[in-house]
Design a protein around this motif. Structure first.
Motif, PDB file in Angstrom:
ATOM      1  N   VAL A  52       0.822  -1.843   0.303  1.00 39.69           N
ATOM      2  CA  VAL A  52       0.098  -0.127  -0.145  1.00 39.69           C
ATOM      3  C   VAL A  52       0.190   1.273   0.284  1.00 39.69           C
ATOM      4  O   VAL A  52       1.599   1.753   0.657  1.00 39.69           O
ATOM      5  N   ASN A  55       1.462   3.438  -6.434  1.00 39.89           N
ATOM      6  CA  ASN A  55       0.468   4.580  -4.996  1.00 39.89           C
ATOM      7  C   ASN A  55      -0.838   3.488  -5.057  1.00 39.89           C
ATOM      8  O   ASN A  55      -1.926   3.361  -4.375  1.00 39.89           O
ATOM      9  N   GLN A  90      -3.571   1.040  -3.834  1.00 47.45           N
ATOM     10  CA  GLN A  90      -4.363   1.189  -2.652  1.00 47.45           C
ATOM     11  C   GLN A  90      -5.443  -0.305  -2.365  1.00 47.45           C
ATOM     12  O   GLN A  90      -4.810  -1.382  -3.348  1.00 47.45           O
TER      13      GLN A  90
END
Length: 128
Positions: free
Chosen positions: A25, A97, A99
């Protein structure tokens, strides 16, 4: 009367990926995808889709004929096709990035004028 012989050369190829990839994450991850030919297929299209239980979500599309890059709606600014690898058959996708919602199965689909192939990889989250 002249006769002509037209040869049509169709490049058949395989698409290869890793069965699983682990992302962290907040960091970037590469979803691997390799085509088995060293020659870029005519009018090649590369599509990355996320397979969700009830639907298929577009993550990224690339069309060689127009040079058009189209990220999926939920992935604006977070995806990048590694085009520098086209000469070696590398059509991997960088997902920036990562998630928790990114976990799932991704399909790499490569199409040409006369051929299509795909492979899937499962994105898991490590240290979560």
């Amino acid at each position: 009367m002249a006769s002509f012989l037209f040869l049509i050369y169709v490049i058949n190829f395989e698409v290869i990926s890793s069965p699983t990839v682990t992302g962290i994450v907040g960091q970037d991850v590469v979803l691997p995808c390799q085509i088995s030919t060293r020659t870029q297929p005519d009018n090649m299209e590369v599509q990355w889709k996320k397979i969700i239980q009830v639907a298929i979500e577009t993550v990224y599309e690339y069309r060689a004929q127009t040079g058009q890059d189209v990220p999926g709606q939920k992935y604006q600014g977070r995806t990048m096709l590694l085009k520098d690898g086209f000469t070696t058959g590398n059509v991997s996708l960088k997902l920036k990035n990562v998630q928790p919602a990114d976990v799932g199965t991704y399909s790499c689909i490569v199409k040409s004028n006369a051929w299509s192939a795909d492979a899937a990889t499962e994105l898991q989250i490590g240290g979560w």
